[in-house]
Enzyme design. Structure first.
Site, PDB file in Angstrom:
ATOM      1  N   TYR A 147       0.804  -1.301  -0.067  1.00  0.00           N
ATOM      2  CA  TYR A 147      -0.116   0.033   0.232  1.00  0.00           C
ATOM      3  C   TYR A 147       0.908   1.369   0.068  1.00  0.00           C
ATOM      4  O   TYR A 147       0.549   2.226  -0.632  1.00  0.00           O
ATOM      5  CB  TYR A 147      -0.960  -0.009   1.190  1.00  0.00           C
ATOM      6  CG  TYR A 147      -1.828   1.270   1.430  1.00  0.00           C
ATOM      7  CD1 TYR A 147      -3.159   1.437   0.776  1.00  0.00           C
ATOM      8  CD2 TYR A 147      -1.365   2.349   2.297  1.00  0.00           C
ATOM      9  CE1 TYR A 147      -3.663   2.299   0.878  1.00  0.00           C
ATOM     10  CE2 TYR A 147      -2.375   3.530   2.491  1.00  0.00           C
ATOM     11  CZ  TYR A 147      -3.482   3.270   1.676  1.00  0.00           C
ATOM     12  OH  TYR A 147      -4.394   4.496   1.971  1.00  0.00           O
ATOM     13  N   LYS A 151       1.106   4.559  -2.613  1.00  0.00           N
ATOM     14  CA  LYS A 151       0.723   5.863  -2.265  1.00  0.00           C
ATOM     15  C   LYS A 151       1.937   6.787  -2.615  1.00  0.00           C
ATOM     16  O   LYS A 151       1.450   7.774  -2.881  1.00  0.00           O
ATOM     17  CB  LYS A 151       0.147   6.074  -0.941  1.00  0.00           C
ATOM     18  CG  LYS A 151      -1.157   5.159  -0.814  1.00  0.00           C
ATOM     19  CD  LYS A 151      -2.378   5.856  -1.609  1.00  0.00           C
ATOM     20  CE  LYS A 151      -3.727   5.129  -1.521  1.00  0.00           C
ATOM     21  NZ  LYS A 151      -4.879   5.912  -2.444  1.00  0.00           N
TER      22      LYS A 151
HETATM   23  N1  LIG Z   1      -9.460   5.830   5.666  1.00  0.00           N
HETATM   24  C1  LIG Z   1      -8.586   6.303   6.049  1.00  0.00           C
HETATM   25  O1  LIG Z   1      -8.060   6.374   7.058  1.00  0.00           O
HETATM   26  C2  LIG Z   1      -7.398   6.442   4.722  1.00  0.00           C
HETATM   27  C3  LIG Z   1      -6.207   7.099   4.959  1.00  0.00           C
HETATM   28  C4  LIG Z   1      -5.475   7.431   4.087  1.00  0.00           C
HETATM   29  C5  LIG Z   1      -5.792   7.186   2.769  1.00  0.00           C
HETATM   30  N2  LIG Z   1      -7.177   6.596   2.360  1.00  0.00           N
HETATM   31  C6  LIG Z   1      -7.309   6.917   1.076  1.00  0.00           C
HETATM   32  O2  LIG Z   1      -8.765   7.297   1.043  1.00  0.00           O
HETATM   33  C7  LIG Z   1      -9.207   6.464  -0.047  1.00  0.00           C
HETATM   34  C8  LIG Z   1     -10.744   5.857   0.387  1.00  0.00           C
HETATM   35  O3  LIG Z   1     -10.374   4.880   1.333  1.00  0.00           O
HETATM   36  P1  LIG Z   1     -11.469   4.481   2.268  1.00  0.00           P
HETATM   37  O4  LIG Z   1     -10.799   4.094   3.845  1.00  0.00           O
HETATM   38  O5  LIG Z   1     -12.791   4.878   1.753  1.00  0.00           O
HETATM   39  O6  LIG Z   1     -11.580   3.049   1.705  1.00  0.00           O
HETATM   40  P2  LIG Z   1     -12.586   1.758   1.803  1.00  0.00           P
HETATM   41  O7  LIG Z   1     -13.623   2.055   2.790  1.00  0.00           O
HETATM   42  O8  LIG Z   1     -12.012   0.381   1.444  1.00  0.00           O
HETATM   43  O9  LIG Z   1     -13.462   2.079   0.366  1.00  0.00           O
HETATM   44  C9  LIG Z   1     -12.695   1.854  -0.892  1.00  0.00           C
HETATM   45  C10 LIG Z   1     -13.782   2.105  -2.048  1.00  0.00           C
HETATM   46  O10 LIG Z   1     -12.926   2.110  -3.289  1.00  0.00           O
HETATM   47  C11 LIG Z   1     -13.739   1.014  -4.191  1.00  0.00           C
HETATM   48  N3  LIG Z   1     -12.898   0.467  -4.861  1.00  0.00           N
HETATM   49  C12 LIG Z   1     -11.822  -0.563  -4.519  1.00  0.00           C
HETATM   50  N4  LIG Z   1     -11.240  -1.305  -5.635  1.00  0.00           N
HETATM   51  C13 LIG Z   1     -12.058  -0.707  -6.835  1.00  0.00           C
HETATM   52  C14 LIG Z   1     -11.798  -0.936  -8.030  1.00  0.00           C
HETATM   53  N5  LIG Z   1     -11.017  -1.959  -8.523  1.00  0.00           N
HETATM   54  N6  LIG Z   1     -12.704  -0.197  -8.797  1.00  0.00           N
HETATM   55  C15 LIG Z   1     -13.609   0.436  -8.465  1.00  0.00           C
HETATM   56  N7  LIG Z   1     -13.651   0.883  -7.271  1.00  0.00           N
HETATM   57  C16 LIG Z   1     -13.089   0.089  -6.141  1.00  0.00           C
HETATM   58  C17 LIG Z   1     -14.559   0.190  -3.126  1.00  0.00           C
HETATM   59  O11 LIG Z   1     -15.586  -0.124  -3.658  1.00  0.00           O
HETATM   60  P3  LIG Z   1     -16.041  -1.762  -4.363  1.00  0.00           P
HETATM   61  O12 LIG Z   1     -15.403  -2.810  -3.443  1.00  0.00           O
HETATM   62  O13 LIG Z   1     -17.440  -1.614  -4.368  1.00  0.00           O
HETATM   63  O14 LIG Z   1     -15.415  -1.666  -5.624  1.00  0.00           O
HETATM   64  C18 LIG Z   1     -14.914   1.217  -1.883  1.00  0.00           C
HETATM   65  O15 LIG Z   1     -16.151   1.907  -2.440  1.00  0.00           O
HETATM   66  C19 LIG Z   1      -8.407   5.555  -0.685  1.00  0.00           C
HETATM   67  O16 LIG Z   1      -7.439   5.975  -1.924  1.00  0.00           O
HETATM   68  C20 LIG Z   1      -7.500   5.310   0.491  1.00  0.00           C
HETATM   69  O17 LIG Z   1      -6.132   5.007   0.091  1.00  0.00           O
HETATM   70  C21 LIG Z   1      -7.946   6.667   3.365  1.00  0.00           C
END
Ligand SMILES: NC(=O)c1ccc[n+]([C@@H]2O[C@H](COP(=O)([O-])OP(=O)(O)OC[C@H]3O[C@@H](n4cnc5c(N)ncnc54)[C@H](OP(=O)(O)O)[C@@H]3O)[C@@H](O)[C@H]2O)c1
Length: 224
Positions: A147, A151
């Protein structure tokens, strides 16, 4: 009213952003791979658009982009949010298929979306691309090396892209902060519950995203 394209709207930050942009009167097109797309379409679909798309498939993204560009034109705001994280493990214990999946979604998926949406934005001469990075795009920890690799790649490719864009546009990597989503549960376990919910985060993040413009091009940003 802005036109906003968001990848990964079925859960987590993507879903919360989609709901918040809609609430504020903006036109949203979103994608994801799971059945929640159908529910979003039912509930919000009238002036918005939700499609089943796997961003790691260049062909699927190409078809989706044609559809969205035909409906709404080139977006004002393109949010590359969709991503996956490896199950916590030292790098040498991550199965090859899992490593490939993280690279395919988090790097190639972002580039697939840029490949098919950006030409229309350049033609129009405006628009902002936000590629979701992470604290782990600027620092590292054990057990999330795949990961982290993606990033850090997002930071590099976005800053290089920023140098290629014509004046009047912007590309930025964004660290969203730490938010209680499925992804955080995967890497933080029980301690994820100490962090804010996506809806709470989106109420602060969406106004911030709407303010990003050409003057931010090439800056690594962090959501409030
Ligand atoms: N949460 C945090 O604290 C955090 C911190 C730093 C960065 N981020 C970044 O913020 C973003 C959102 O993260 P999150 O925490 O909301 O993650 P999450 O809850 O795991 O949600 C990820 C989303 O991406 C979709 N997805 C995954 N693979 C996909 C694919 N191949 N095609 C289309 N859609 C896809 C998933 O939907 P489906 O499974 O339906 O496809 C889901 O809607 C990411 O880029 C993550 O790296 C999050």
């Amino acid at each position: 009213m802005k036109t906003v394209v968001i990848t990964g709207v079925t859960r987590g930050l993507g879903r919360a952003m989609a709901e918040e942009f809609v609430r504020r009167g903006h036109a949203v097109s979103g994608c994801g791979r799971s059945a929640a797309i159908g529910e979003l379409r039912e509930r919000l679909g009238k002036s918005h658009n939700f499609d089943l798309v796997d961003v790691s498939s260049n062909a699927q993204v190409e078809g989706w982009a044609k559809h969205v560009l035909g409906l709404h034109g080139a977006p004002d705001l393109l949010l590359n949010n969709a991503a996956v994280i490896n199950r916590n493990a030292p790098l040498w214990k991550v199965p090859a298929e899992e490593f490939d999946q993280v690279i395919d979604v988090n790097i190639k998926g972002v580039v697939n979306v840029i490949r098919h949406f950006l030409p229309g934005m350049i033609e129009r001469g405006r628009g902002v691309i936000v590629n979701f990075s992470s604290g782990w795009g600027r620092s590292t920890d054990a057990e999330v090396a795949p990961y982290c690799a993606t990033k850090w790649a997002i930071e590099g490719l976005t800053l290089a892209l920023a140098q290629e864009l014509p004046a009047g546009m912007a590309a930025v990597p964004l660290n969203p902060g730490v938010i209680k989503t499925d992804m955080l549960l995967s890497c933080f376990g029980g301690s994820a519950s100490a962090y804010p919910a996506p809806e709470q985060w989106a109420r602060r993040a969406v106004p911030f995203l709407l303010e990003i413009g050409p003057k931010h091009n090439g800056q690594s940003l962090t959501a409030p």
